[in-house]
Write an enzyme that holds these catalytic residues in place. Structure first.
Site, mmCIF file in Angstrom:
data_model
loop_
_atom_site.group_PDB
_atom_site.id
_atom_site.type_symbol
_atom_site.label_atom_id
_atom_site.label_comp_id
_atom_site.label_asym_id
_atom_site.label_seq_id
_atom_site.Cartn_x
_atom_site.Cartn_y
_atom_site.Cartn_z
ATOM 1 N N SER A 199 0.875 -1.168 0.000
ATOM 2 C CA SER A 199 0.000 0.000 0.000
ATOM 3 C C SER A 199 0.910 1.214 0.000
ATOM 4 O O SER A 199 2.082 1.117 0.391
ATOM 5 C CB SER A 199 -0.844 -0.006 1.282
ATOM 6 O OG SER A 199 -1.457 1.250 1.493
ATOM 7 N N TYR A 222 -1.946 0.204 10.742
ATOM 8 C CA TYR A 222 -2.017 -0.210 9.335
ATOM 9 C C TYR A 222 -0.737 0.181 8.616
ATOM 10 O O TYR A 222 -0.164 -0.599 7.854
ATOM 11 C CB TYR A 222 -3.249 0.432 8.676
ATOM 12 C CG TYR A 222 -3.442 0.030 7.235
ATOM 13 C CD1 TYR A 222 -3.708 -1.299 6.886
ATOM 14 C CD2 TYR A 222 -3.372 0.976 6.214
ATOM 15 C CE1 TYR A 222 -3.880 -1.665 5.557
ATOM 16 C CE2 TYR A 222 -3.556 0.622 4.887
ATOM 17 C CZ TYR A 222 -3.805 -0.698 4.561
ATOM 18 O OH TYR A 222 -3.974 -1.063 3.250
HETATM 19 C C1 8X3 Z 1 -4.976 1.840 1.474
HETATM 20 C C2 8X3 Z 1 -4.379 3.186 1.336
HETATM 21 O O1 8X3 Z 1 -4.398 5.567 2.310
HETATM 22 O O2 8X3 Z 1 -6.046 4.017 3.190
HETATM 23 O O3 8X3 Z 1 -4.039 0.831 1.467
HETATM 24 O O4 8X3 Z 1 -3.740 3.795 3.793
HETATM 25 S S1 8X3 Z 1 -4.676 4.162 2.733
#
Ligand code: 8X3
Length: 253
Positions: free
Chosen positions: A138, A151
């Site tokens: 990502s 994340y």
């Molecule tokens: C998704 C991109 O900007 O939500 O992997 O982290 S973000």
């Protein structure tokens, strides 16, 4: 590299980028093996692809369950492409107040899950003489943002997995491709992140003319996978035109 008798395993194939990638790789001629926890969804997609004349098999699998991953790997005749797509975000809380269990779960799925299946399939990918490992990281794996927390940390881990593996297996007939998408509007990503709060989820995309779709990313993955074998797309960052960075998004509000 075309996929006449070649097999592509896609994790997290029950929806979003995973399902779209399975569709694209099937259309490119691969026998696609769809894995995800939700058996009904992957079975329906496999049936749809099969009735369209493609080769598709569904296999219910939780990539965090190592014995199950090993059993799955042993069930395959061959594996030429592995698309590590299973993953996702839980929460958008600041570091000061985030739930450590969310961080653990995100690391477990996005990093350790990818590690499990990559380790289990690497022998087959190598034995086939021309293997490809795709890691869906990502843009969160390449830069941080407020509320990104666990994340961002997990996706940095996925990036490191890809980069380290590429170094370690250089000289074997296996490529490692990292695709790092920015804002992609899928049916589940933001809703899962905000635990079913569809209002909060909608705000992620508010006013953005054209966020990427799952199929845009699947198209990118399929392009990278179908380059000639000696061409290794190490890292490809793909964002919508309206997003210039993790924190710079043009919104028409
Ligand atoms: C998704 C991109 O900007 O939500 O992997 O982290 S973000």
């Amino acid at each position: 590299m075309t996929g006449a008798s070649r097999t592509a395993v896609v994790t997290g194939a029950s929806s979003g980028i995973g399902a779209a990638t399975a569709r694209r790789l099937a259309a490119a001629g691969y026998h696609v093996v769809l894995t995800a926890r939700r058996k009904d969804r992957i079975e329906a997609l496999a049936a749809e692809l099969t009735s369209a004349g493609h080769r598709a098999t569904a296999y219910a699998l939780d990539v965090t369950d190592r014995p199950a991953v090993d059993t799955f790997a042993a069930s395959l005749d061959r594996c030429d492409v592995l698309v590590n797509n299973a993953g996702g975000a839980l929460g958008a809380d600041p570091v000061a107040t985030a739930d450590p269990d969310d961080w653990r779960r995100m690391y477990e799925v996005n990093v350790v899950g990818a590690l499990h299946i990559t380790q289990a399939l690497l022998p087959a990918l190598t034995a086939g003489g021309d293997g490809t490992v795709v890691v869906l990281s990502s843009t969160a794996g390449h830069g941080t943002y407020e509320g990104g927390g666990g994340y961002v940390a997990a996706k940095h881990g996925a990036h490191v997995l890809a980069e380290t593996l590429r170094l370690e297996i250089c000289g074997t007939p296996v490529r490692v491709i990292e695709i790092a998408p920015g804002m992609v509007k899928t049916e589940e990503f933001a809703t899962t992140r905000f635990r079913g709060d569809t209002e909060k989820a909608a705000k992620v995309y508010a006013g953005v003319a054209e966020p990427l779709t799952a199929d845009d990313v699947a198209d990118t993955i399929t392009w990278a996978v179908t380059r000639p074998s000696h061409v290794n797309v190490d890292l490809l960052v793909v964002r919508p035109r309206a997003q210039a960075s993790n924190t710079k998004v043009h919104r028409e509000l």
